[in-house]
Design a protein around this motif. Structure first.
Motif, short mmCIF file in Angstrom:
data_model
loop_
_atom_site.label_atom_id
_atom_site.label_comp_id
_atom_site.label_asym_id
_atom_site.label_seq_id
_atom_site.Cartn_x
_atom_site.Cartn_y
_atom_site.Cartn_z
N THR A 131 45.20 65.43 35.09
CA THR A 131 44.87 65.76 36.47
C THR A 131 45.88 65.11 37.41
O THR A 131 46.47 64.08 37.09
CB THR A 131 43.47 65.29 36.85
N PRO A 133 46.19 63.55 41.16
CA PRO A 133 45.33 63.11 42.26
C PRO A 133 45.82 63.65 43.60
O PRO A 133 47.02 63.73 43.84
CB PRO A 133 45.46 61.58 42.21
N ARG A 138 40.82 65.38 42.06
CA ARG A 138 41.67 65.38 40.88
C ARG A 138 41.92 66.85 40.53
O ARG A 138 41.02 67.54 40.10
CB ARG A 138 40.96 64.68 39.71
#
Lengths: 291, 311, 407
Positions: A131, A133, A138
Motif C-alpha cells: 500500500t 500511504p 492506504r
C-alpha cells in the motif's frame, strides 16, 4: 462511517474510474470512427488478461512489463479483426455489425473457455498487498499503478491523435466519414487503425487489472457493461467524455456501494445514466447529432 | 404460392405432436415457436419502427413476474394474470418510451437506455423480498390444470405456443399492411422526412413500443408457466434481451417471416452444434458464434434478404 | 424422433455385444444412467468435477463386477451438458427421458436442480442430487428427488452450532459478527438463517453486507467490515468474491478474530490455497467434506489425482458418493424399472460411507442425518477441526493479525 472510510472509498472509486475510462476510451474510439458498438470489447480485454497471466505464471514476466507485449499485440489483433471481420459489414445495416461483434464475443469467450477452462485464476505479484500511504489512507499499489497507467495511455493516445498524420486522419474520419474519404484519406486503413488503437487501450487496461482482479472467460462481460454506460454517459465518440464518464461512474459506484446495499448501487449507476441521457441526450461531452 | 407453402407448414406443425413420441422434439419446437413469438414482439418496435431496443427483457420480466405473482399471492389464473402483465408492460413501455422519444434518444443511445431500464428492474427485483428477491418465484405445481395454464403433457404447451405465434404473426402481417405500419416504416427510414409529411413520429414510436411491450410480456407469462420458475436474471437479464433480438435480426428485421425463420435457424443451429461436439466444453458455443458471424456476412439482411435477392 | 432413440439403443446394444469375447456365454446387460451437469458456462468447473467424480465411481463399480443383483450388469453413463442454464437443463432431462435412463444424476447447482427435479417428477425418473443445497428443492413433496447431502439451512445451523461450542470450549471473547453475502439465492438464504441463529450462541450481527456477485472490487464492503469493528466475519459467497474479500482484508489490514464461511466459495478449496498462498491460512469453513477416519478416502483421492491431475474437491466427492447410493439401490431393487429403483432409494440405509454421515431419506427425499464439518486452513493444508470425532487438528482461534503472520 468514519471520514477515513469515506475517503478511502472515494480514492478507490477514482482509481477504478481511471481503469473504466481506459476501457471506455477504446470503445468510444471505435464507435466514434466507425459507428460500431463493439460487443467483443470485453472479450478482447479478457484475452489480454489471459496473455498477461500466462506470461507471468509461465515466464515470470511482471504484468507491467508485459504491457510492452500485450499492447502491440492488442493493436495487431484489433487491426486484424477490423480488416478481416468487421470490414465485411461496414456497409450493412447497423444491426448486422452488432450481430457480428456479438458473434465474435461468443466465439472468443468460448475459445478461452475451451483453451483455459472455467477456473478463475488469480495472479499474486510480490507487491499485490503493498500500500501507498496518502494522509490517513492506504492506497493499494497495483490499483494506483493501474490508474497512473491509464492516464499515461490516454495521454499517449491523445498525443498520437493530435500530432501524427495518421492520428489526424482517424479524427477526421471520426468527424466526417465521407468527407474524409473524399479528401483522399485511406478510410479502410484508418478504420483498422482506430479499431487497433481501441483494442490496444483495452488490452492495456486488462493487463494492468490482472494483479487485483481474477482472470476468467466471463470477466470481460462485467467490465464491458460498465464501459457502455461510461461511453454513452460521456458521449459516444468523445474522449474527454470517456475520461469524465469513467471517473463519474467509478466514484458513483464506489460511494454508492458504501451507503447503499450491494447491487442497489448499480441502480444508482443506471439511474444516473438514464437521467443524464435525458438531460443531455448526447452524453456529458458529446456533440449533439445534427438534425 | 406463398399461401400454399404456409398452409403446408401449418399442417405439419399441427400434426407433429400427434405423430411423434420424442419429448425432446416437442420441447425444442415449442421453444422455437416461443422465441419466434418474442421476436415478433421485438420486431414491431425494432424492425418496423426501427427503434432498436437492447432491453426487451424488461417487458418479458414484467409479464413473467406479474402473472406468477398474481397466481401465487392472489390465486389468479395465469390466463388472467397474463393480461395484467401485458397491461403493466404497456404502461412501463409508455413511460420509458415517452422519456426516450420526447427527449430525442436515438440509435445506440435508445438501445442502451432500454438496457439500463431492464437492469434497473433486474436489480430492484433482486433486492425486493416480496417478489422473491434473488431467489425468484417458483410456480406451485398443480399437475394437469388447464384452467391454471399448467399442463401435464408438453403437447398442450406446444399448441398454446403455436396458436400464440400464429396470432402474433397474423397481427404483424396486418400491421405491415396498415397505415400505422407504413408510418412506422417511414419513421424508421427518415424521421425528419416523415414528420415533414405530417406523421407524428413520437406517437408512432410510442404506439409501436406499446404493442411490442404487450406482446413480449405475454411471452413472459408463457415462459413462467412452462418452466415454473423465474428469477431476476432469467426475467430481466441482458442475456435474455440478446436472445430476444437475435432471432428477428438473423431472420430479417422488419419482415413478417423474419422472426420465424431466425428462430428456426438458431434453434436448428443450436441443436446441431450441441449434438456435434460433446467432447470439449465450450466448443459448440464457439461454433455457434462462428456460424453467427458467417451468417451475418452472407446474410446481411437476414435470411429474408437472401431469399428476396434470389427471387 | 423415434430414430434418435433407436439409434441410441442400437449403440448401447452394439456396444454391449462388442464388449467381450464372442462366446456362447450371455453378455451382462448395461444399465443406462443419465447425468446432467454444467460442462460449459459459469459453472463449468464444478460441473466438470462432478462429471469426473461420477466417472470415477462408475469405473470402480464396473471394474468390481458391476451390479451383482443384475447379473454383473455394467453402468453406462449418458452425460449431457446443461450449459449452466435452466432451460437447457430441461432439454437435457427430455433427452434423458427419451433415451430411457434408469435414473438421473447431477446437476450440481440449486438453480438447475429446481428444474431438473421438476422434470424428473413429471417423467417419474429417480433423480439423485449431488451438491445442490437450496432447502426448497426437497420441500415440494416430490417423490422422485433424493438428496443425501446437507441443505443450506442445515449447513448454516450446524456451523453456528460448531462456532458456539468452540466459543465455549476455548472461552473466546467473540461478540460482534458481520455477515457478507452474495446477492443471490444462496447468499441471502444463508445470511437469513445466520442472522436468526447467531444470537443464540452469543454472537450479535452488527452489520449485514450484501454484495454484487460480479463486483470487480469489494473494497467498500471490506471498509464497512472495518468500520463495524467485527470480531467474526462470515462470508456466504462464491469463489471469486470470497477470494477477493480475503485479499482485500489483507491489503487493508482489516483484522478480525475469525473468518468463518458457510459453504464458502473459497472455503475448503485447495485452489484457493494455490492462488493466494499464505493469505488463505486460518480461514474456517463449514462445508461438505469426507470422513477423515474412513480408510477408503485416501486411496480414492489418490486415484482421482492420478487420473485427473486435480486435488480433492468436495464437488467430485459428492458426485462420486451419489453413484454409490444409486448402486446400493440397484442392488436392492434387482431391477432397472424406475418405480422399483425409486422404492429402493427411498428405503436406503447406508452407513460407513466416505461422507461423514449415514444415508437415509425422509418422506421428502432429504437425508436428515447429513452434516457439514468445520475445516480450517493450517499451513497450506485443509484440516477438519470440528466436531471432535472427525477433528484432525486443533483449531487456531482467534486467528493472528495480518501483519503478524509468517510469509
Amino acid at each position: 462511517m468514519t471520514l477515513e472510510v469515506v475517503l478511502t472509498s472515494l480514492a478507490n472509486g477514482v482509481m477504478l474510474g481511471g481503469l473504466y475510462a481506459l476501457v471506455a476510451l477504446g470503445l468510444t474510439l471505435i464507435f466514434g470512427v466507425m459507428r460500431i458498438i463493439n460487443f467483443a470489447h470485453g472479450s478482447l480485454m479478457m484475452l489480454a488478461m489471459y496473455a498477461t497471466f500466462w506470461l507471468a505464471a509461465a515466464a515470470g514476466v511482471d504484468p507491467y512489463l508485459s504491457l510492452a507485449l500485450t499492447v502491440p499485440a492488442g493493436f495487431a489483433a484489433g487491426y486484424g479483426v477490423q480488416r478481416g471481420i468487421i470490414a465485411r459489414v461496414l456497409g450493412a445495416p447497423e444491426h448486422s455489425q452488432l450481430l457480428m461483434t456479438l458473434g465474435l464475443a461468443l466465439f472468443l469467450d468460448n475459445l478461452a473457455l475451451a483453451l483455459f477452462d472455467a477456473d478463475p485464476r488469480t495472479l499474486l505479484v510480490p507487491y499485490s498487498q503493498a500500500t501507498v500511504p496518502l494522509g490517513p489512507l492506504r492506497l493499494n499499489l497495483p490499483r494506483l499503478l493501474a490508474f497512473g497507467g491509464a492516464l499515461v495511455v490516454t495521454g499517449l493516445l491523445a498525443l498520437f491523435l493530435r500530432a501524427t498524420d495518421l492520428g489526424r486522419a482517424v479524427r477526421a474520419a471520426a468527424e466526417e466519414r465521407e468527407g474524409a474519404a473524399l479528401c483522399g484519406i485511406p478510410v479502410g486503413r484508418v478504420y483498422a487503425t482506430a479499431f487497433g488503437l481501441g483494442t490496444a487501450c483495452v488490452a492495456a487496461a486488462g493487463t494492468m487489472a490482472v494483479p487485483f482482479f481474477y482472470v476468467a472467460p466471463e470477466v470481460g462481460g462485467s467490465f464491458v457493461i460498465t464501459a457502455f454506460v461510461v461511453v454513452v454517459l460521456g458521449g459516444l465518440g468523445s474522449f474527454p467524455g470517456a475520461l469524465l464518464g469513467g471517473l463519474v461512474v467509478g466514484v458513483a459506484e464506489s460511494l454508492g456501494g458504501l451507503f447503499f446495499h450491494g447491487s442497489l448501487a448499480q441502480i444508482g449507476i443506471f439511474g444516473l445514466f438514464v437521467v443524464i441521457l435525458l438531460v443531455r441526450p448526447s452524453g456529458l461531452l458529446g456533440t449533439p447529432p445534427v438534425a | 404460392m406463398r399461401g400454399a407453402g404456409a398452409a403446408l407448414l401449418l399442417l405439419i406443425a399441427v400434426g407433429i405432436p400427434l405423430a411423434v413420441r420424442s419429448e425432446w422434439l416437442i420441447g425444442t419446437l415449442t421453444l422455437i415457436y416461443f422465441f419466434a413469438f418474442l421476436g415478433q414482439g421485438w420486431n414491431i418496435l425494432g424492425g418496423y419502427a426501427g427503434q432498436f431496443s437492447f432491453g426487451h427483457a424488461l417487458f418479458f420480466g414484467i409479464g413473467a413476474y406479474t402473472s406468477a405473482l398474481a397466481f401465487i399471492k392472489a390465486g389468479w389464473s395465469p390466463w388472467l394474470g397474463m393480461w395484467l402483465g401485458a397491461a403493466l408492460a404497456v404502461a412501463v413501455g409508455l413511460i420509458t418510451g415517452h422519456l426516450s422519444f420526447r427527449y430525442g434518444l436515438r440509435g445506440a443511445y435508445f438501445a442502451l437506455v432500454m438496457l439500463a431500464f431492464a437492469e434497473i428492474f433486474r436489480v430492484a427485483a433482486t433486492n425486493w423480498a416480496w417478489v422473491g428477491a434473488s431467489f425468484g418465484l417458483l410456480v406451485p405445481l398443480r399437475g394437469h390444470a388447464p384452467a391454471l395454464f399448467q399442463f401435464g403433457d408438453k403437447r398442450w404447451f406446444y399448441y398454446v405456443m403455436l396458436a400464440l405465434l400464429l396470432a402474433a404473426t397474423a397481427g404483424v402481417a396486418a400491421l405491415a399492411r396498415s397505415r400505422l405500419g407504413y408510418e412506422m416504416v417511414a419513421v424508421r427510414e427518415n424521421e425528419a422526412a416523415a414528420a415533414a409529411l405530417g406523421i407524428n413520429p413520437y406517437r408512432v414510436k410510442l404506439t409501436a413500443m406499446a404493442l411490442s411491450a404487450g406482446l413480449t410480456a405475454i411471452g413472459g407469462t408463457f415462459y413462467v408457466q412452462y418452466f415454473s420458475y423465474v428469477d431476476p436474471g432469467i426475467g430481466f437479464g441482458p442475456t435474455n434481451s440478446v436472445e430476444i433480438l437475435l432471432r428477428p435480426i438473423l431472420g430479417g428485421a422488419g419482415t413478417v417471416w423474419g422472426p420465424l425463420l431466425g428462430s428456426a435457424l438458431l434453434g436448428l443451429l443450436g441443436e446441431a452444434t450441441r449434438g456435434l461436439v460433446t467432447a470439449h466444453a465450450g466448443l459448440h458455443l464457439m461454433l455457434y458464434g462462428a456460424l453467427l458471424m458467417v451468417a451475418v456476412v452472407f446474410l446481411p439482411h437476414g435470411v429474408i434478404g437472401l431469399l428476396r435477392r434470389r427471387s | 424422433m423415434t430414430t434418435r432413440r433407436r439409434f441410441l439403443s442400437t449403440t448401447v446394444l452394439a456396444g454391449a455385444a462388442l464388449a467381450g469375447p464372442a462366446v456362447l456365454r450371455a453378455q451382462p446387460r448395461e444399465i443406462l444412467i443419465g447425468e446432467t451437469h454444467p460442462l460449459t458456462g459459469p459453472l463449468a468447473r464444478e460441473g466438470s468435477l462432478g462429471k469426473r467424480g461420477i466417472e470415477l465411481a462408475v469405473n470402480e463399480i464396473n471394474a468390481g463386477g458391476g451390479i451383482a443383483a443384475l447379473g454383473g450388469a455394467r453402468l453406462k453413463l449418458l452425460v449431457l451438458d446443461n450449459e449452466s442454464k435452466p432451460p437447457v437443463a430441461i432439454s437435457t432431462m427430455e433427452k434423458l427421458k427419451d433415451a430411457g435412463v434408469t435414473a438421473v444424476l447431477g446437476p450440481y447447482a440449486s438453480g438447475l436442480a429446481f428444474v431438473t427435479t421438476q422434470e424428473a417428477e413429471k417423467y417419474r425418473i429417480p433423480h439423485l442430487l449431488d451438491v445442490a443445497i437450496a432447502d426448497q428443492i426437497t420441500e415440494r413433496g416430490f417423490r422422485y428427488t433424493f438428496r443425501f447431502g446437507p441443505t443450506a439451512g442445515m449447513g448454516a445451523r450446524q456451523t453456528v452450532e460448531y462456532l458456539g461450542r468452540l466459543k465455549q470450549e476455548l472461552n473466546l471473547g467473540l461478540r460482534r459478527a458481520v455477515l457478507i453475502h452474495e446477492d443471490g439465492l444462496f447468499g441471502r438464504a444463508t445470511a437469513d438463517t445466520l442472522q436468526a441463529l447467531l444470537p443464540s450462541v452469543g454472537l450479535e450481527v452488527v452489520e449485514r453486507i450484501p454484495h454484487n456477485a460480479q463486483a470487480p472490487s469489494l473494497a467498500n464492503e471490506v471498509l464497512r467490515i472495518k468500520a463495524a469493528r467485527a470480531d467474526v466475519v462470515i462470508p456466504s459467497t462464491y469463489y471469486p468474491a470470497h477470494s477477493l474479500i480475503v485479499r482485500t482484508m489483507a491489503e487493508q489490514r482489516v483484522d478480525v478474530g475469525a473468518i468463518v464461511s458457510v459453504y464458502g466459495g473459497a472455503g475448503s478449496q485447495y485452489r484457493f490455497i494455490k492462488d493466494v498462498g499464505k493469505l488463505a491460512d486460518y480461514m474456517l469453513d463449514g462445508n461438505h467434506w469426507y470422513d477423515p477416519r474412513h480408510p477408503r478416502v485416501g486411496p480414492t483421492i489418490a486415484v482421482f489425482e492420478r487420473a485427473y491431475q486435480h486435488p480433492f474437491a468436495y464437488e467430485w466427492l459428492l458426485a462420486y458418493q451419489s453413484v454409490h447410493v444409486l448402486r446400493d439401490a440397484l442392488e436392492r431393487a434387482g431391477s432397472t424399472e424406475r418405480e422399483k429403483v425409486r422404492e429402493a432409494l427411498a428405503a436406503t440405509n447406508l452407513r460407513d460411507q466416505v461422507v461423514p454421515y449415514p444415508i437415509a431419506f425422509d418422506q421428502h427425499g432429504q437425508n436428515p442425518h447429513a452434516r457439514v464439518l468445520l475445516m480450517q486452513v493450517l499451513d497450506g493444508r485443509i484440516a477438519v477441526v470440528y466436531p471432535p470425532p472427525f477433528a484432525e487438528a486443533r483449531p487456531v482461534l482467534p486467528v493472528p493479525a495480518w501483519d503478524r503472520r509468517g510469509g
